[in-house]
Design a protein around this motif. Structure first.
Motif, short mmCIF file in Angstrom:
data_model
loop_
_atom_site.label_atom_id
_atom_site.label_comp_id
_atom_site.label_asym_id
_atom_site.label_seq_id
_atom_site.Cartn_x
_atom_site.Cartn_y
_atom_site.Cartn_z
N PHE A 246 0.85 -1.20 0.00
CA PHE A 246 0.00 0.00 0.00
C PHE A 246 0.87 1.24 0.00
N CYS A 247 0.27 2.34 -0.44
CA CYS A 247 0.98 3.62 -0.47
C CYS A 247 0.59 4.42 0.77
N PRO A 248 1.56 4.76 1.63
CA PRO A 248 1.23 5.49 2.86
C PRO A 248 0.75 6.92 2.58
N THR A 249 0.98 7.42 1.39
CA THR A 249 0.55 8.78 1.07
C THR A 249 -0.92 8.82 0.63
N CYS A 250 -1.29 7.98 -0.35
CA CYS A 250 -2.66 8.07 -0.88
C CYS A 250 -3.49 6.82 -0.58
N ASN A 251 -2.90 5.83 0.13
CA ASN A 251 -3.61 4.62 0.53
C ASN A 251 -4.01 3.68 -0.60
N ARG B 188 7.07 1.52 -6.21
CA ARG B 188 6.68 2.94 -6.11
C ARG B 188 5.21 3.11 -6.51
N CYS B 189 4.53 4.04 -5.83
CA CYS B 189 3.12 4.32 -6.13
C CYS B 189 3.00 5.00 -7.50
N ASP B 190 2.03 4.53 -8.31
CA ASP B 190 1.79 5.12 -9.64
C ASP B 190 1.40 6.59 -9.53
N ALA B 191 0.64 6.92 -8.49
CA ALA B 191 0.07 8.27 -8.40
C ALA B 191 1.08 9.29 -7.91
N ASP B 192 1.89 8.93 -6.91
CA ASP B 192 2.75 9.95 -6.29
C ASP B 192 4.20 9.51 -6.09
N GLY B 193 4.56 8.31 -6.55
CA GLY B 193 5.95 7.87 -6.48
C GLY B 193 6.45 7.49 -5.09
ZN LIG Z 1 0.27 6.97 -3.50
#
Ligand SMILES: [Zn+2]
Length: 209
Positions: free
Chosen positions: A124-129, A144-149
């Motif tokens: 999971f991405c801790p920034t955007c979940n 890495r998260c697709d939305a915010d890296g």
């Molecule tokens: Zn994210």
């Protein structure tokens, strides 16, 4: 149709229960949700349950059974229901059999290596979940998260050790129940190692729909 779904973590029980609910048009009754509902509405049972949980104690069987009974008495459950998360123990199963009959107990099965692969691959991405899966839904750039890296993380619950422990606890606590339902001629084993569409097909075959 009156159904119970059994299955270990990662087997896709929630997805299958929802799809079966849509197929049959009967309510999907999850005891976790029933607890939350009773607590948030402040029903007499909800108030008792809240006090017990706040003290960190387990809700006694009689209270869970009372809540399930109350829910099954509602008109929308008169033609059938899908019970999820209940019963968990033989005494609960015995109490349930005093309240209602059942048509099938669907036991979703999957080899533990596959369950471990499914559960430990979640990120999971801790920034955007946003959630990902290293095998089934990988991000465009590894880790890495697709939305915010942001660097993707694994929940503590999904670490190899925690997953193995969750599966062991499940097997130990549920096996007696599986045998109990087998003895009562209600158990239907469903191979849940395939892709979701295939698993749902097997369920439809059992239900003859
Ligand atoms: Zn994210």
């Amino acid at each position: 149709m009156r159904l119970i779904f059994l299955g270990p973590p990662g087997v896709g029980k929630g997805t299958m229960a929802t799809r079966t609910k849509d197929l049959l048009g009967t309510p999907h009754i999850s005891t976790g949700e029933l607890f939350r509902e009773n607590v948030s509405k402040g029903t007499p049972l909800g108030i008792k349950v809240k006090t017990i949980m706040e003290r960190g104690n387990l809700v006694p069987d009689e209270m869970t059974v009372a809540m399930v009974k109350e829910r099954l008495d509602k008109p929308d459950a008169s033609d059938g229901f899908i019970l999820d998360g209940f019963p968990r123990t033989i005494p609960q199963a015995e109490s349930l059999s005093d309240i209602t009959g059942l048509d099938f107990v669907l036991n979703l099965q999957c080899p533990s290596e596959e369950l471990i692969k499914r559960l430990t691959g979640r990120r999971f991405c801790p920034t955007c979940n946003r959630t990902y899966h290293i095998h089934y839904m990988p991000p465009k750039t590894e880790g890495r998260c697709d939305a915010d890296g942001t660097e993707l993380l694994t929940r503590d619950d999904d670490s190899l050790e925690a997953v193995k422990n969750r599966l062991e606890v499940y097997t130990k606590s549920t096996e007696p129940l599986v045998h109990w339902y087998q003895k009562h001629g209600l158990l239907q084993n469903v191979d849940a190692s395939a892709a979701p569409d295939g698993v749902f097909e097997s369920i439809r075959k059992v239900l003859n729909r």
